[in-house]
Design an enzyme around this catalytic site. Structure first.
Site, PDB file in Angstrom:
ATOM      1  CG  ASN A 139      54.113  50.489  34.924  1.00 32.19           C
ATOM      2  OD1 ASN A 139      53.546  51.485  35.390  1.00 32.19           O
ATOM      3  ND2 ASN A 139      54.157  50.247  33.633  1.00 32.19           N
TER       4      ASN A 139
ATOM      5  CG  ASP B 298      49.334  46.237  39.564  1.00 34.89           C
ATOM      6  OD1 ASP B 298      49.049  45.355  38.723  1.00 34.89           O
ATOM      7  OD2 ASP B 298      50.107  47.182  39.328  1.00 34.89           O
TER       8      ASP B 298
ATOM      9  CG  HIS C 214      47.843  41.827  36.089  1.00 37.29           C
ATOM     10  ND1 HIS C 214      47.503  42.359  34.858  1.00 37.29           N
ATOM     11  CD2 HIS C 214      48.106  42.880  36.888  1.00 37.29           C
ATOM     12  CE1 HIS C 214      47.585  43.688  34.910  1.00 37.29           C
ATOM     13  NE2 HIS C 214      47.942  44.028  36.130  1.00 37.29           N
ATOM     14  CG  LEU C 215      43.281  36.153  37.727  1.00 32.30           C
ATOM     15  CD1 LEU C 215      41.825  35.715  37.643  1.00 32.30           C
ATOM     16  CD2 LEU C 215      43.905  35.637  39.015  1.00 32.30           C
TER      17      LEU C 215
HETATM   18 ZN    ZN Z   1      48.853  49.164  35.663  1.00 30.07          ZN
END
Ligand code: ZN
Length: 438
Positions: A279, A306, A61-62
Site C-alpha cells: 500500500n 516504508d 515501521h518498527l
Molecule cells: Zn503509508
C-alpha cells in the site's frame, strides 16, 4: 572512544580521501587525516568504497510497541544500520498508537537503548489514527522525543477539516504533516492497482486517482494554510505531475518514493504471491518510469523505505487475505543503486541528497545528512558499489521475511556504518555498542 582512520574512501563517489573519526566527529579529511591519526587509531581500508553520509529514513515501521513478533526497535534498527542508515523515523501505527508524549518517548528511549541508529518517532495526527480528533501534537513536539513529523501513515487523513487543522497546528511547531494519500472511499476492498492486470486477474482495483485526488487537495490546503506537507510513498505518474506543479507554484511540499515503487510493477500480482501486495500498490511500467524521472529531476525529494515487517502467516496465504507491506531497510540502497545510479540517472552525490540530506532536512533531524567535512558529526556509511549479492530473506537482520527481492541479485553492499564515530557495522556485520568499546 577509539579513533578510526578510514583510508581511501571515495567521498560521495568522487576522489579517494582519508577520513579521521575522533570524538564522534570527522576530525580531519585528506592528507591531514593520516598525519593527525594516533598510533592506536583503527585503520579501515576503504579502497574502492564510496563514503556517504549516514542514510536517513523518514518512513520505517518498527512495530514496537505491539507487534514485537514481527519487529522490535532493536531488530529493526540493527537492520537499518546494516542498510547504511544512521537515523530512522518510526511510524506511529503501533499498538498503542504513538499519539501521546508517553508513547513517543517510549519508542525514543528504546532507540537510545538499542544504539544502532537515532530513532525519531513520528507522532500520529489523529487520536488512535481514527481520523476524527487531533492528537496531542504539541505535547509530542515538546516531549523528549522532540517530534517534528506527524502522520497517520497506514491510513489517510481523509477529512479535509482535520487535515487543515493539522497543517495549521504544525506551523508553530516547525513540524510537517506526512500524508498517506489514499482516498478511502475510492479504495474500499481494493487489492491492487486498477488497470489492465487487475481486470485480467479479477482483483478489485485501486485507482491512481485515489492517491492523486488527495495529493491535489493537500497541496492546495498546504498553500492556503502556508504550512509544510510531505507526501509519503508517491506512486503514480499523475502524482509526480501534481507535485511538480505545486513546487513550481511555490507550495512547501516535499515528496517521497519507495525503493519498490522505483523497481517493481503490478505485473508481479500475476503470481498471486502476497509478497508483492503493498500500500500503495505496485503500479504500471509507465508509473515506474515517471517516479524515476521525478526522483532524477528533483520533483521527488527523497527515498523512504516504508519498511513494513509482517508475520509469516500474514504473507503466506491467499492474495486477498495477505497484509499490505514489504521489508526494505536492508535492500533500499541496493535498489536505488540498480535503478538510479547504475543507469546513470543519479550520481552518488545525488544519492546522498535523496537518502540523507533531504530526509534529515524534512524531518528536522540535526547531526545527520551533513557534508563529509571536518567538524561534522561522524555519521557515515561505506558502500562497495562493485559487490553483487543475492537477497536471502533468512539472512536478513529484520525479524520478518517479507522481502519482495528474495532470490534476486542486487548490486552494492554496505561494508561499514558509523554512528557518531562508533562503528555499528564492520565488514558487513553488525557490531553491538559493547563490542565497539563505547
Ligand atoms: Zn503509508
Amino acid at each position: 572512544m577509539t579513533d578510526h582512520l578510514v583510508r581511501g574512501a571515495r567521498l560521495l563517489g568522487g576522489d579517494p580521501a582519508d577520513l579521521l573519526l575522533r570524538g564522534g566527529r570527522i576530525a580531519a579529511v585528506g592528507a591531514d587525516a593520516s598525519r593527525a591519526a594516533g598510533r592506536d587509531a583503527v585503520v579501515v581500508d576503504a579502497d574502492g568504497l564510496v563514503a556517504l553520509p549516514g542514510l536517513v529514513d523518514l518512513h520505517t515501521h518498527l512495530r514496537e510497541p505491539g507487534r514485537e513478533d514481527t519487529e522490535t526497535v532493536a531488530t529493526g534498527t540493527r537492520a537499518a544500520a546494516l542498510g547504511g542508515f544512521t537515523a530512522v523515523h518510526a511510524m506511529a501505527n503501533t499498538s498503542p498508537v504513538a499519539d501521546t508524549a508517553g508513547v513517543v518517548e517510549q519508542v525514543w528511549n528504546l532507540g537510545r537503548e538499542a544504539g544502532w541508529v537515532d530513532v525519531h518517532p513520528v507522532g500520529a495526527v489523529s487520536v488512535g489514527l481514527e481520523g476524527k480528533v487531533l492528537a496531542e501534537l504539541g505535547a509530542m513536539a515538546q516531549s523528549a522525543a522532540r517530534v517534528r513529523v506527524f502522520s497517520d501513515d497506514g491510513r489517510c487523513v481523509a477529512d479535509p477539516v482535520l487535515m487543515r487543522r493539522a497543517l495549521e497546528y504544525v506551523k508553530g511547531l516547525d513540524g510537517v504533516i506526512a500524508q498517506h494519500a489514499q482516498e478511502p472511499r475510492l479504495t474500499e476492498g481494493a487489492q491492487m492497482h486498477e488497470g489492465a492486470v487487475s481486470a485480467e486477474l479479477g482483483l478489485a482495483g485501486w485507482p491512481a486517482v485515489a492517491e492523486e485526488s488527495i495529493i491535489a487537495r493537500d497541496v492546495l490546503l498546504a498553500e492556503h494554510v502556508g504550512s509544510r506537507l510531505h507526501v509519503l510513498h508517491l506512486s503514480t505518474a499523475g502524482s509526480v505531475d501534481i507535485v511538480r506543479w505545486a513546487k513550481a507554484r511555490g507550495i512547501a511540499v516535499t515528496a517521497e518514493v519507495t525503493p519498490h515503487h522505483l523497481l517493481l510493477t503490478d505485473e508481479l500480482a500475476r503470481s498471486y504471491d502476497p509478497l508483492f501486495k503493498v500500500n500503495p500498490p505496485l503500479r504500471t511500467a509507465e508509473d515506474v518510469e515517471a517516479v524515476r524521472a521525478g526522483l532524477a529531476d528533483g520533483t521527488i525529494d527523497t527515498v523512504g523505505t516504508d519498511h513494513a515487517p509482517h508475520a509469516a502467516e500474514d504473507k503466506d496465504c491467499e492474495w486477498a487475505a495477505g497484509a499490505f507491506g514489504m521489508t526494505g531497510l536492508e535492500t533500499a540502497l541496493s535498489v536505488v543503486q540498480e535503478v538510479m545510479v547504475d543507469s546513470g540517472r543519479l550520481t552518488w552525490a545525488d544519492v546522498a541528497r535523496v537518502m540523507s540530506e533531504a530526509p534529515a532536512r524534512i524531518g528536522r533531524v540535526t547531526g545527520h545528512g551533513r557534508p563529509l567535512a571536518v567538524g561534522e558529526p561522524a555519521n557515515l556509511t561505506l558502500v562497495d558499489p562493485a559487490a553483487r549479492r543475492v537477497v536471502d530473506p533468512a539472512a536478513q537482520a529484520t525479524r520478518s521475511r517479507n522481502t519482495p527481492y528474495a532470490g534476486r541479485e542486487l548490486p552494492g553492499r554496505v561494508v561499514a556504518t558509523f554512528l557518531r564515530g562508533r562503528p555499528t557495522v564492520v565488514d558487513g556485520a553488525p557490531v553491538a555498542r559493547e563490542e565497539a568499546g563505547a
